[in-house]
Design a protein around this motif. Sequence first.
Motif, short mmCIF file in Angstrom:
data_model
loop_
_atom_site.label_atom_id
_atom_site.label_comp_id
_atom_site.label_asym_id
_atom_site.label_seq_id
_atom_site.Cartn_x
_atom_site.Cartn_y
_atom_site.Cartn_z
N ILE A 18 144.94 32.34 -53.13
CA ILE A 18 144.19 31.56 -52.16
C ILE A 18 145.16 31.08 -51.09
O ILE A 18 146.24 30.59 -51.39
N VAL A 19 144.77 31.25 -49.82
CA VAL A 19 145.61 30.84 -48.69
C VAL A 19 144.74 30.09 -47.67
O VAL A 19 143.52 30.08 -47.77
N ASN A 20 145.38 29.49 -46.68
CA ASN A 20 144.65 28.76 -45.64
C ASN A 20 143.87 29.69 -44.72
O ASN A 20 142.77 29.37 -44.30
N ASP A 21 144.46 30.83 -44.38
CA ASP A 21 143.81 31.74 -43.44
C ASP A 21 144.15 33.17 -43.82
O ASP A 21 145.19 33.69 -43.42
N GLY A 22 143.31 33.80 -44.61
CA GLY A 22 143.56 35.16 -45.06
C GLY A 22 142.51 36.12 -44.54
O GLY A 22 141.51 35.70 -43.95
N PRO A 23 142.70 37.43 -44.76
CA PRO A 23 141.80 38.43 -44.24
C PRO A 23 140.49 38.56 -45.02
O PRO A 23 139.58 39.25 -44.60
N VAL A 24 140.38 37.87 -46.16
CA VAL A 24 139.15 37.89 -46.94
C VAL A 24 138.70 36.45 -47.14
O VAL A 24 139.48 35.60 -47.54
N ARG A 25 137.44 36.21 -46.84
CA ARG A 25 136.91 34.85 -46.91
C ARG A 25 135.70 34.84 -47.84
O ARG A 25 134.84 35.70 -47.75
N ILE A 26 135.66 33.84 -48.71
CA ILE A 26 134.51 33.65 -49.59
C ILE A 26 133.84 32.36 -49.17
O ILE A 26 134.47 31.31 -49.07
N SER A 27 132.54 32.46 -48.89
CA SER A 27 131.80 31.28 -48.44
C SER A 27 130.35 31.40 -48.88
O SER A 27 129.93 32.43 -49.39
N ALA A 28 129.59 30.35 -48.66
CA ALA A 28 128.17 30.36 -48.99
C ALA A 28 127.39 30.92 -47.80
O ALA A 28 127.68 30.61 -46.65
N SER A 29 126.40 31.75 -48.09
CA SER A 29 125.54 32.29 -47.06
C SER A 29 124.70 31.15 -46.48
O SER A 29 124.13 30.37 -47.23
N PRO A 30 124.62 31.05 -45.14
CA PRO A 30 123.86 29.95 -44.54
C PRO A 30 122.39 29.94 -44.96
O PRO A 30 121.80 28.90 -45.14
N GLY A 31 121.81 31.11 -45.15
CA GLY A 31 120.38 31.18 -45.48
C GLY A 31 120.05 30.87 -46.92
O GLY A 31 119.07 30.19 -47.21
N THR A 32 120.89 31.34 -47.85
CA THR A 32 120.55 31.23 -49.27
C THR A 32 121.49 30.34 -50.07
O THR A 32 121.14 29.89 -51.15
N GLY A 33 122.70 30.11 -49.58
CA GLY A 33 123.68 29.36 -50.34
C GLY A 33 124.44 30.22 -51.33
O GLY A 33 125.36 29.76 -51.98
N ASP A 34 124.05 31.50 -51.46
CA ASP A 34 124.75 32.42 -52.35
C ASP A 34 126.13 32.73 -51.80
O ASP A 34 126.35 32.73 -50.59
#
Length: 116
Positions: A18-34
């Motif tokens: 895990i880094v502050n700014d990497g080429p792969v980002r994991i986040s929640a989808s704005p529409g579903t939260g998935d």
Amino acid sequence: MPISGAAPQSLALDEPKIVNDGPVRISASPGTGDSVLASSGGVLAAMIPTADATPGDCAQAIQQTPDSQLPLREDRTYCLMTADSDPQQTLVRLNVEQPHQEGQLLLRIKAWDATP
């Protein structure tokens, strides 16, 4: 590698962490939260159903169906390849597993040097 579902997280692939700014980002989808995996900076990604995918399986999946945004699911494997402009290309297999705590993702990551 546990990932908190509360805030977007970035991953480095050359040394998976895990880094502050990497080429792969994991986040929640704005529409579903998935949870969603999004790649940038020339990183190629593909999703396959085989949990124990080999480097060859991953390379083939990436060649056939590269994508930049994928939903994260426990029953899928994600293959990622760093940009071909990187000095040392890395192929990564990412498995999503059942988290130990609510609100987290548990990622199992295996990386191979893809530079000949």
